[in-house]
Design an enzyme around this catalytic site. Structure first.
Site, PDB file in Angstrom:
ATOM      1  N   ALA A  53       0.487  -1.015   0.461  1.00 35.48           N
ATOM      2  CA  ALA A  53       0.069  -0.283  -0.150  1.00 35.48           C
ATOM      3  C   ALA A  53       0.639   1.218  -0.272  1.00 35.48           C
ATOM      4  O   ALA A  53       1.571   0.975   0.219  1.00 35.48           O
ATOM      5  CB  ALA A  53      -0.821   0.431   1.463  1.00 35.48           C
ATOM      6  N   LYS A  54       0.570   2.550  -0.526  1.00 36.97           N
ATOM      7  CA  LYS A  54       0.716   3.914  -0.344  1.00 36.97           C
ATOM      8  C   LYS A  54      -0.320   4.338  -0.093  1.00 36.97           C
ATOM      9  O   LYS A  54      -0.880   4.954  -0.220  1.00 36.97           O
ATOM     10  CB  LYS A  54       1.867   4.410  -1.567  1.00 36.97           C
ATOM     11  CG  LYS A  54       0.995   3.272  -2.992  1.00 36.97           C
ATOM     12  CD  LYS A  54       1.903   3.894  -3.653  1.00 36.97           C
ATOM     13  CE  LYS A  54       1.120   4.057  -4.839  1.00 36.97           C
ATOM     14  NZ  LYS A  54       1.265   2.775  -6.557  1.00 36.97           N
ATOM     15  N   GLY A  55       0.110   5.930   0.165  1.00 30.35           N
ATOM     16  CA  GLY A  55      -0.243   7.188   0.608  1.00 30.35           C
ATOM     17  C   GLY A  55      -1.573   6.776  -0.712  1.00 30.35           C
ATOM     18  O   GLY A  55      -1.334   7.451  -1.847  1.00 30.35           O
ATOM     19  N   GLY A  57      -4.931  10.333  -0.217  1.00 31.82           N
ATOM     20  CA  GLY A  57      -5.003  11.535  -0.524  1.00 31.82           C
ATOM     21  C   GLY A  57      -4.078  11.986   0.180  1.00 31.82           C
ATOM     22  O   GLY A  57      -3.656  13.206   0.149  1.00 31.82           O
ATOM     23  N   GLU A  58      -4.041  11.657   1.194  1.00 28.99           N
ATOM     24  CA  GLU A  58      -2.983  12.536   1.737  1.00 28.99           C
ATOM     25  C   GLU A  58      -1.585  13.198   1.602  1.00 28.99           C
ATOM     26  O   GLU A  58      -1.589  14.742   2.011  1.00 28.99           O
ATOM     27  CB  GLU A  58      -1.961  11.621   3.190  1.00 28.99           C
ATOM     28  CG  GLU A  58      -3.476  11.371   3.868  1.00 28.99           C
ATOM     29  CD  GLU A  58      -3.840   9.675   3.666  1.00 28.99           C
ATOM     30  OE1 GLU A  58      -3.147   9.147   2.857  1.00 28.99           O
ATOM     31  OE2 GLU A  58      -4.757   9.354   4.035  1.00 28.99           O
TER      32      GLU A  58
END
Length: 101
Positions: A53-55, A57-58
């Protein structure tokens, strides 16, 4: 990011948060934002995140308030030193600097 730059204000009095609900802490909705924003999701595994996984919206939120504050600074020729850059602040600056109005 747009909300942080333009509308979101945390009211604190005597060390207590006064903005306890969304009637006083304004967050923009989809209806407040222009419809020309185009979003694309790129699915690619990341070695660094859990289960790849990765960011999402942030990371995109971080530069938005600075970009908006910079745009307002250039438009008004006055340095923005606070957030949110709300309507009341812009009106106050225009009253102080008559050549802007």
């Amino acid at each position: 990011g747009i909300g942080l730059a333009l509308t979101e204000r945390l009211h604190i009095s005597e060390s207590m948060i006064e903005s306890k609900d969304f009637s006083t802490y304004l967050i923009p909705t989809a209806l407040d934002i222009c419809d020309s924003i185009h979003v694309e999701f790129i699915e690619k595994y990341s070695e660094e995140g859990p289960f790849g996984a990765k960011g999402l919206g942030e990371p995109a939120i971080i530069p938005v308030p600075a970009a908006i504050a910079n745009a307002v600074s250039r438009a008004l020729r006055v340095r923005v030193k606070r957030l949110p850059v709300d309507r009341e602040w812009v009106i106050e600056v225009c009253r102080r600097e008559p050549e802007l109005a």
